[in-house]
Design a protein around this motif. Structure first.
Motif, PDB file in Angstrom:
ATOM      1  N   ARG A 265       4.077  37.161 -28.719  1.00 15.42           N
ATOM      2  CA  ARG A 265       4.166  35.696 -28.601  1.00 15.42           C
ATOM      3  C   ARG A 265       5.432  35.278 -27.840  1.00 15.42           C
ATOM      4  NH1 ARG A 265       0.491  32.621 -30.776  1.00 15.42           N
ATOM      5  NH2 ARG A 265      -0.353  33.748 -32.528  1.00 15.42           N
ATOM      6  N   GLU A 266       6.512  36.011 -28.030  1.00 15.39           N
ATOM      7  CA  GLU A 266       7.772  35.677 -27.368  1.00 15.39           C
ATOM      8  C   GLU A 266       7.705  35.923 -25.866  1.00 15.39           C
ATOM      9  OE1 GLU A 266      10.687  38.016 -29.377  1.00 15.39           O
ATOM     10  OE2 GLU A 266      10.428  36.941 -31.273  1.00 15.39           O
ATOM     11  N   GLU A 267       7.042  36.998 -25.446  1.00 14.67           N
ATOM     12  CA  GLU A 267       6.997  37.351 -24.024  1.00 14.67           C
ATOM     13  C   GLU A 267       5.952  36.575 -23.230  1.00 14.67           C
ATOM     14  OE1 GLU A 267       6.780  41.442 -22.961  1.00 14.67           O
ATOM     15  OE2 GLU A 267       8.384  42.012 -24.331  1.00 14.67           O
ATOM     16  N   ALA A 268       4.892  36.137 -23.895  1.00 17.18           N
ATOM     17  CA  ALA A 268       3.797  35.474 -23.182  1.00 17.18           C
ATOM     18  C   ALA A 268       4.233  34.098 -22.682  1.00 17.18           C
ATOM     19  CB  ALA A 268       2.593  35.344 -24.096  1.00 17.18           C
ATOM     20  N   ARG A 269       4.007  33.876 -21.394  1.00 19.40           N
ATOM     21  CA  ARG A 269       4.359  32.591 -20.796  1.00 19.40           C
ATOM     22  C   ARG A 269       3.186  31.618 -20.811  1.00 19.40           C
ATOM     23  NH1 ARG A 269       7.037  36.375 -17.262  1.00 19.40           N
ATOM     24  NH2 ARG A 269       5.106  36.503 -16.104  1.00 19.40           N
ATOM     25  N   ASP A 270       1.975  32.138 -20.917  1.00 17.52           N
ATOM     26  CA  ASP A 270       0.787  31.289 -20.963  1.00 17.52           C
ATOM     27  C   ASP A 270      -0.329  32.025 -21.699  1.00 17.52           C
ATOM     28  OD1 ASP A 270      -0.254  33.159 -19.133  1.00 17.52           O
ATOM     29  OD2 ASP A 270       0.239  31.905 -17.417  1.00 17.52           O
ATOM     30  N   LYS A 271      -1.482  31.364 -21.832  1.00 16.39           N
ATOM     31  CA  LYS A 271      -2.596  31.956 -22.586  1.00 16.39           C
ATOM     32  C   LYS A 271      -3.116  33.241 -21.956  1.00 16.39           C
ATOM     33  CE  LYS A 271      -4.800  28.366 -25.206  1.00 16.39           C
ATOM     34  NZ  LYS A 271      -6.041  27.644 -25.451  1.00 16.39           N
ATOM     35  N   GLU A 272      -3.184  33.259 -20.643  1.00 18.08           N
ATOM     36  CA  GLU A 272      -3.700  34.441 -19.961  1.00 18.08           C
ATOM     37  C   GLU A 272      -2.802  35.653 -20.188  1.00 18.08           C
ATOM     38  OE1 GLU A 272      -6.653  34.933 -18.456  1.00 18.08           O
ATOM     39  OE2 GLU A 272      -7.055  32.957 -19.296  1.00 18.08           O
ATOM     40  N   GLU A 273      -1.496  35.449 -20.122  1.00 14.44           N
ATOM     41  CA  GLU A 273      -0.576  36.561 -20.362  1.00 14.44           C
ATOM     42  C   GLU A 273      -0.617  36.983 -21.831  1.00 14.44           C
ATOM     43  OE1 GLU A 273       3.897  38.131 -19.388  1.00 14.44           O
ATOM     44  OE2 GLU A 273       3.494  35.983 -19.231  1.00 14.44           O
ATOM     45  N   PHE A 274      -0.760  36.025 -22.734  1.00 13.21           N
ATOM     46  CA  PHE A 274      -0.881  36.338 -24.152  1.00 13.21           C
ATOM     47  C   PHE A 274      -2.102  37.224 -24.384  1.00 13.21           C
ATOM     48  CE2 PHE A 274      -2.562  35.350 -28.397  1.00 13.21           C
ATOM     49  CZ  PHE A 274      -1.490  35.747 -29.169  1.00 13.21           C
ATOM     50  N   LYS A 275      -3.210  36.844 -23.794  1.00 14.64           N
ATOM     51  CA  LYS A 275      -4.442  37.626 -23.929  1.00 14.64           C
ATOM     52  C   LYS A 275      -4.256  39.036 -23.377  1.00 14.64           C
ATOM     53  CE  LYS A 275      -9.302  37.454 -22.629  1.00 14.64           C
ATOM     54  NZ  LYS A 275     -10.340  36.696 -21.936  1.00 14.64           N
ATOM     55  N   ARG A 276      -3.615  39.143 -22.230  1.00 12.02           N
ATOM     56  CA  ARG A 276      -3.374  40.449 -21.617  1.00 12.02           C
ATOM     57  C   ARG A 276      -2.496  41.327 -22.510  1.00 12.02           C
ATOM     58  NH1 ARG A 276       0.510  42.818 -19.095  1.00 12.02           N
ATOM     59  NH2 ARG A 276       1.802  40.977 -18.923  1.00 12.02           N
ATOM     60  N   LEU A 277      -1.436  40.740 -23.070  1.00 13.95           N
ATOM     61  CA  LEU A 277      -0.529  41.495 -23.940  1.00 13.95           C
ATOM     62  C   LEU A 277      -1.225  41.948 -25.225  1.00 13.95           C
ATOM     63  CD1 LEU A 277       2.758  39.421 -23.548  1.00 13.95           C
ATOM     64  CD2 LEU A 277       2.309  41.711 -22.651  1.00 13.95           C
ATOM     65  N   VAL A 278      -2.070  41.081 -25.784  1.00 13.65           N
ATOM     66  CA  VAL A 278      -2.815  41.455 -26.993  1.00 13.65           C
ATOM     67  C   VAL A 278      -3.746  42.619 -26.691  1.00 13.65           C
ATOM     68  CG1 VAL A 278      -4.600  40.700 -28.610  1.00 13.65           C
ATOM     69  CG2 VAL A 278      -2.652  39.213 -28.135  1.00 13.65           C
ATOM     70  N   LEU A 279      -4.493  42.530 -25.592  1.00 11.26           N
ATOM     71  CA  LEU A 279      -5.417  43.601 -25.244  1.00 11.26           C
ATOM     72  C   LEU A 279      -4.682  44.904 -24.928  1.00 11.26           C
ATOM     73  CD1 LEU A 279      -8.043  41.635 -23.153  1.00 11.26           C
ATOM     74  CD2 LEU A 279      -8.207  42.413 -25.528  1.00 11.26           C
ATOM     75  N   GLU A 280      -3.527  44.793 -24.312  1.00 12.80           N
ATOM     76  CA  GLU A 280      -2.715  45.990 -24.026  1.00 12.80           C
ATOM     77  C   GLU A 280      -2.247  46.624 -25.343  1.00 12.80           C
ATOM     78  OE1 GLU A 280      -0.974  48.901 -21.784  1.00 12.80           O
ATOM     79  OE2 GLU A 280      -2.162  47.241 -20.995  1.00 12.80           O
ATOM     80  N   TYR A 281      -1.769  45.807 -26.272  1.00 10.23           N
ATOM     81  CA  TYR A 281      -1.315  46.311 -27.573  1.00 10.23           C
ATOM     82  C   TYR A 281      -2.472  46.949 -28.342  1.00 10.23           C
ATOM     83  CZ  TYR A 281       0.600  46.456 -32.272  1.00 10.23           C
ATOM     84  OH  TYR A 281       1.021  46.883 -33.512  1.00 10.23           O
ATOM     85  N   MET A 282      -3.642  46.351 -28.270  1.00  8.85           N
ATOM     86  CA  MET A 282      -4.786  46.832 -29.040  1.00  8.85           C
ATOM     87  C   MET A 282      -5.332  48.154 -28.517  1.00  8.85           C
ATOM     88  SD  MET A 282      -5.067  44.976 -31.638  1.00  8.85           S
ATOM     89  CE  MET A 282      -6.616  45.618 -32.247  1.00  8.85           C
ATOM     90  N   LYS A 283      -4.850  48.629 -27.380  1.00 14.13           N
ATOM     91  CA  LYS A 283      -5.236  49.955 -26.907  1.00 14.13           C
ATOM     92  C   LYS A 283      -4.769  51.032 -27.883  1.00 14.13           C
ATOM     93  CE  LYS A 283      -5.469  48.937 -21.998  1.00 14.13           C
ATOM     94  NZ  LYS A 283      -4.887  49.196 -20.682  1.00 14.13           N
ATOM     95  N   ARG A 284      -3.814  50.694 -28.727  1.00 15.28           N
ATOM     96  CA  ARG A 284      -3.330  51.621 -29.752  1.00 15.28           C
ATOM     97  C   ARG A 284      -4.364  51.805 -30.866  1.00 15.28           C
ATOM     98  NH1 ARG A 284       2.858  49.338 -30.177  1.00 15.28           N
ATOM     99  NH2 ARG A 284       3.233  49.488 -27.953  1.00 15.28           N
ATOM    100  N   TYR A 285      -5.345  50.921 -30.894  1.00 14.74           N
ATOM    101  CA  TYR A 285      -6.423  50.963 -31.877  1.00 14.74           C
ATOM    102  C   TYR A 285      -7.747  51.101 -31.119  1.00 14.74           C
ATOM    103  CZ  TYR A 285      -2.803  49.004 -34.894  1.00 14.74           C
ATOM    104  OH  TYR A 285      -1.649  48.795 -35.596  1.00 14.74           O
TER     105      TYR A 285
END
Length: 54
Positions: A16-36
């Motif tokens: 949430r801190e790094e995301a500048r907009d919704k699209e970047e937030f979505k990208r960061l979430v999907l990147e993190y979820m690669k761990r699962y």
């Protein structure tokens, strides 16, 4: 039937801190979820990714 039970994955605060907009937030979430790899994100509520197992 058990494969349709929603799972909650706590997302780290840096997403949430790094995301500048919704699209970047979505990208960061999907990147993190690669761990699962067996989880598919359905939606995000608060600090949790609501997922179902593949």
């Amino acid at each position: 039937m058990l494969d349709k039970v929603p799972y909650r994955v706590l997302l780290p605060g840096w997403i949430r801190e790094e995301a500048r907009d919704k699209e970047e937030f979505k990208r960061l979430v999907l990147e993190y979820m690669k761990r699962y790899p067996d989880y598919r994100v359905k939606k995000v509520i608060g600090d949790f990714a609501i997922c179902e197992r593949k």
